[in-house]
Design a protein around this motif. Structure first.
Motif: not given
Length: 431
Positions: A38-40, A82-83, A388-389, A401-402
């Motif tokens: 997770a990239h916050l 996740i971004y 989500i990538s 991206l999914t």
């Protein structure tokens, strides 16, 4: 014969129409995404994370090792990233469809002083260009007017909507001013000297802007016997509820713009473009002025700029303490907005930390646009606008991206471009 021609024209017109994907319905089931990095959006990372959201809001962000019950549908995102949804500042998305067709262009109004012109009501939610943003993670944008001295008023939209009313996230967030330059070039096509020289009209042009806002301020303080719509539109600048985005470059121009606005009582100032801002960085920090930078993939404006000036300017300003985000004004700006994450990736490739570069599209953008209380980072209580990538979203090789969500709604990543890709991929697979 005419009937046949008209029938054929109608047929081709109807077969070429392909509206945007139907907007997603409101979130009805909770979602738990676990295992992803997770990239916050604030510079922090959580490996093997757990992100949960319900009713359009984030309810948990932490480690997947946490002993907490998963909510609703569980998505296994192990090995993925996740971004927060990316936010495009100073874009003109939805205000034009085809640059070569004037009838589709609605970003520039007649007249020089148009603070009352609202870009939002011209926003086309079913634009094919807007649709193509989402597969790269660009889920929100500030749709901004162009032209004139005072271009008009921008608004912030989310990119999955039936119409402009549904798209509106923050209405009339800022008034945009094209600040005059202190230098000019002669019109070579008229036989004038094309060399760069001081513009003798600069002072007069500045006085015109000052006088306009002084008149507006006096009008707002008067009894208002007769309504003046342009002056009425400036009210938010003086009461602090609206920002002014000043489009300019050059240390002198930036200094003049900030000083004059402060003198007029306009406090919420943002500089757009900002070449030369590094020379007056201390003044920008002191006055809490953010900068919306242009794309790095361009030539430097000045002959004495370093060859890599446009690639390193983000790091230089950030190191000096200036709040910076990334804008999209320029050639082919609407179509190129989908490349927003890769421009941030270019800044990262030239000295800026990868997570700091990410902030140019997430928390920094949200702060500059005044929406950081709702979006920009993965935090409990904020909107579940995220994606989500499969890999690094700032690298075109990893930006696959999914899943993507806007306010918790599971949006479509299908566009006319992905349809064409699949069509021709199948064509060549069959041979």
């Amino acid at each position: 014969m005419k009937k046949i021609i008209y029938s054929l024209m109608f047929f081709f017109l109807m077969t070429s129409i392909n509206a945007q994907q139907t907007p997603a319905p409101k979130q009805s089931n909770a979602i738990s995404i676990e295992g992803a990095t997770a990239h916050l959006g604030n510079g922090q990372i959580i490996k093997n994370s757990l992100v949960m959201f319900a009713n359009g809001k984030i309810t948990f962000v932490g480690s997947a090792m946490a002993k907490i019950a998963r909510q609703g549908t569980v998505i296994n995102a192990k090995g993925k990233h996740i971004y927060p949804g990316f936010i495009a500042a100073n874009a003109s998305l939805g205000l034009a469809e085809i640059d070569a067709v004037k009838a589709t262009r609605d970003f520039d109004e007649v007249g020089a002083m148009n603070p009352h012109i609202r870009s939002l009501i011209a926003y086309n939610a079913e634009s094919k260009v807007v649709e193509s943003m989402r597969p790269n993670g660009v889920l929100m944008a500030q749709t901004s007017p162009r032209g004139g001295t005072i271009s008009g008023t921008s608004s912030i939209v989310q990119l999955d909507a039936w119409n402009w009313e549904d798209a509106a996230f923050k209405t009339d967030d800022a008034i945009h001013i094209n600040w005059p330059g202190s230098f000019t070039r002669g019109r070579w096509w008229l036989g004038e000297d094309p060399a760069l020289k001081a513009d003798p009209k600069y002072g007069k042009n500045i006085d015109n802007i000052k006088q306009y806002f002084m008149n507006a301020k006096n009008y707002l303080a008067s009894n208002k016997e007769k309504t003046h719509l342009p002056y009425e539109a400036t009210k938010g600048l003086f009461d602090g509820t609206q920002k002014v985005f000043i489009h300019t470059s050059g240390a002198k121009e930036i200094t003049d713009a900030v000083t004059i606005c402060k003198d007029l009582g306009i406090k919420n100032i943002v500089i757009v473009h900002g070449d030369g801002a590094e020379s007056v960085a201390d003044m920008l920090v002191k006055n809490n002025v953010g900068v919306v930078l242009d794309r790095p993939h361009r030539n430097p404006n000045n002959e004495d700029d370093a060859y890599d000036y446009t690639y390193t300017i983000a790091k230089v300003l950030i190191d000096k303490g200036v709040l910076v985000c990334l804008g999209m004004e320029g050639q082919m700006e609407r179509m190129n907005t989908r490349n927003l994450p890769f421009y941030a990736g270019t800044f990262a490739a030239h000295g800026l930390d990868k997570e700091v570069a990410l902030k140019l599209l997430t928390s920094n953008s949200a702060k500059i646009l005044g929406i950081d209380d709702k979006v920009g980072t993965l935090e409990v209580g904020k909107d579940a606008t995220l994606f989500i990538s499969e890999g690094d979203a700032l690298d075109m090789r990893g930006n696959i991206l999914t899943k993507a969500y806007i306010q918790g709604r599971d949006i479509s990543l299908e566009t006319h471009q992905t349809k064409l890709w699949k069509r021709y991929a199948n064509k060549y697979k069959s041979k």
